[in-house]
Design an enzyme around this catalytic site. Structure first.
Site, PDB file in Angstrom:
ATOM      1  N   PHE A 135     -17.920   1.631  12.998  1.00 24.08           N
ATOM      2  CA  PHE A 135     -16.623   1.091  13.402  1.00 24.08           C
ATOM      3  C   PHE A 135     -16.625   1.022  14.929  1.00 24.08           C
ATOM      4  CE2 PHE A 135     -11.804   2.081  13.643  1.00 24.08           C
ATOM      5  CZ  PHE A 135     -11.525   0.738  13.806  1.00 24.08           C
TER       6      PHE A 135
ATOM      7  N   VAL B 239      -9.611 -21.275   7.917  1.00 21.45           N
ATOM      8  CA  VAL B 239      -8.235 -21.627   8.275  1.00 21.45           C
ATOM      9  C   VAL B 239      -8.191 -22.189   9.700  1.00 21.45           C
ATOM     10  CG1 VAL B 239      -5.905 -20.731   8.645  1.00 21.45           C
ATOM     11  CG2 VAL B 239      -7.293 -19.836   6.766  1.00 21.45           C
TER      12      VAL B 239
ATOM     13  N   ARG C  84     -17.697 -21.533   3.860  1.00 20.03           N
ATOM     14  CA  ARG C  84     -16.615 -22.451   3.515  1.00 20.03           C
ATOM     15  C   ARG C  84     -15.947 -22.906   4.802  1.00 20.03           C
ATOM     16  NH1 ARG C  84     -12.703 -18.912   5.158  1.00 20.03           N
ATOM     17  NH2 ARG C  84     -13.085 -16.741   4.620  1.00 20.03           N
TER      18      ARG C  84
END
Lengths: 80, 452
Positions: free
Chosen positions: B205, B298, B295
């Site tokens: 992280f 947005v 893909r």
């Protein structure tokens, strides 16, 4: 004894169970207190608990599991 | 072999269905909107040449049902299927089903979706292609002992991520071993419930990271990049405002980053539009590959605005078997573009979703402004899908001018009848964090929390 309806606070998809493979929150014949979780409404991918705003014995459900519901639509009838 | 598409089935909804229909029409194709019963009145259905109902409101019975979509494609005699984003767009079995039915799937080969859709396999593919990855568990961790060993090697804090996850879902943080012991079984149960696959893996992280992603286009042979987008402004791992180019990269880092993305996309012989997500550590100048989305995204319009390349048209052309018309040297970034995601949410009530009827709609216009939206006045936004109402995009010659133009457009825009995040964006545009471009992936949540 008086019968009252518990309504959906939000529009969305109504769930009677916390997960598909789990038992329903409440079923007909159960007694609910004010504040008990009676189902979930999924609205725009967010899950919201539906709390009983009346106490009593569950007489019948008016909305099926995974039914599309409107805000204010009666979900179940309680008696008591 | 080029095989022109004449009739395109749009297997999605909302603003992206509208976007795809527009691209199809510009290429002389017929567009058919596959829609649920809750979307009969949608803008996509109104703009499409034809529409076919594929099931009830809940996405699991309509937009997520491969058989329902394939039936619609056969019934309407479509010769291609565009999956948009979300729903079935990264479902390799669906893509294979489309191809088996003799239709064109507008996206990469099913095998590419499968490899890149499995985060652990994607990491391994990246490493073999010489792309730096975030230190992690090298595949799913089978049990707690393996997870503890991997976490000790990676160093805390670690992220526990679902192998089959995406879109920010199925991710948990463990700051020490006690938290790992607690989070691992929960993460596995969640992964099984959400994705049908309990596999989870661990990853370092990076606490002060920026989220930078590179857009690529391929034709199965050649791959080009269209530079990067900066998507660090997120709330609960959902992007709120994006900009291109990233204000954090030096030209030298940008060149290296984009070259690495092309290397990886080339290694899988990528076809169509794809995005490689990276963590960027601005202090050290390191970029680390996280995952690839196979893909359209947005936030693709900001790339279109700064490069002048129509990504959705390019997807349709490469899917039909046309070779890529672009050479890398033809692609340059001009100016700065930003996108504000206007959601049907009440920011003053914990971002409570706010479906309902749009009573009044005033969209901004003028130079450099673009709107991709599902909205029209009188439209009733259904409660069954995500809360995105409109993507407001502004382009200008430099960053200060783009900020000013976006601020102006936000002032013009009005959506009445539902709660939206317009007000949040107006405030954000004036925030020191955005104006100075000094932000990372944790900044927006802090800013939201400190808002009066």
């Amino acid at each position: 004894m008086a019968q009252r309806e518990i309504q959906s606070p939000l529009p969305g998809t109504f769930y009677r169970k916390p997960a598909p493979d789990r038992p329903p929150f409440v079923k007909e014949g159960d007694t609910v207190k004010v504040g008990d979780v009676i189902g979930l409404v999924e609205v725009m991918k967010m899950f919201n608990e539906v709390h009983a705003d009346q106490a009593g014995k569950v007489v019948r459900f008016l909305a099926e599991n995974e039914a599309a519901v409107e805000a204010g639509q009666p979900l179940l009838v309680v008696e008591g | 072999m080029a095989r022109p598409i004449q009739k395109l089935l749009v297997a999605n909804r909302g603003e992206i269905a509208v976007r795809i229909i527009r691209a199809a029409h510009e290429l002389g194709m017929q567009a058919i909107a596959a829609h649920s019963s809750a979307d009969r009145d949608s803008l996509a259905v109104r703009l499409a040449d034809d529409a076919v109902e594929i099931g009830p409101p809940h996405a699991s019975k309509s937009y997520l049902d491969p058989e329902a979509v394939l039936r619609a494609a056969r019934h309407t005699e479509a010769d291609a299927v565009h999956p948009g984003y979300g729903f079935l767009s990264e479902n390799a079995d669906f893509a294979a089903g489309v191809e088996r039915a003799g239709l064109v799937f507008v996206g990469p080969a099913p095998e590419t979706i499968r490899i890149m859709g499995n985060k652990a396999e994607a990491r391994e593919t990246a490493r073999r292609a010489g792309v730096p990855v975030v230190p992690g568990s090298d595949g799913p961790v089978p049990d707690l002992d393996a997870a503890r060993a991997a976490a000790a090697r990676i160093g805390y804090p670690v992220l526990v991520k679902a192998s089959a996850g995406g879109g920010g879902r199925g991710i948990r943080v463990a700051r020490d071993q006690a938290e790992l012991d607690r989070e691992l079984p929960v993460a596995q149960a969640e992964a099984r419930a959400a994705f049908g696959d309990p596999g989870v893996y661990l990853e370092r992280f990076v606490t002060r990271a920026r989220h930078v992603e590179v857009q690529v286009l391929g034709d199965g042979e050649r791959v080009v990049h269209l530079y990067e987008r900066e998507c660090s402004l997120q709330r609960r791992r959902q992007k709120i405002l994006e900009e291109a180019p990233s204000p954090a990269l030096t030209p030298a880092v940008r060149e290296k980053l984009c070259a690495s993305a092309v290397q990886l996309a080339r290694a899988v012989r990528y076809r169509g539009a794809g995005t490689l997500e990276y963590l960027y550590d601005a202090d050290r100048g390191d970029f680390l590959f996280i995952e690839m989305n196979t893909r359209i995204q947005v936030e693709h319009p900001i790339t279109e605005m700064v490069t002048g390349v129509d990504l959705v048209r390019a997807m349709l052309r490469t899917a039909a078997g046309e070779p890529l018309a672009l050479r890398q040297e033809d692609i340059a970034v001009r100016g700065v573009a930003m996108e504000c995601r206007i959601n049907a949410e009440d920011a003053s009530r914990g971002f409570l979703p706010s479906p309902g009827t749009i009573s009044e709609l005033l969209l901004p216009g003028g130079p450099g402004v673009r709107i991709d939206s599902l909205a029209y006045a009188g439209y009733k936004i259904p409660p069954f899908y995500d809360s995105l109402v409109a993507k407001l995009v502004a382009w200008a010659e430099d960053r200060p001018a783009a900020l000013a133009r976006m601020g102006r457009a936000l002032r013009e825009m009005r959506i009445e009848g539902i709660a939206t995040t317009l007000g949040l964006h107006r405030d954000l545009l004036r925030s020191r964090e955005l104006v100075t471009a000094e932000y990372d992936t944790t900044t927006l949540e802090r800013w939201v929390a400190s808002r009066p």
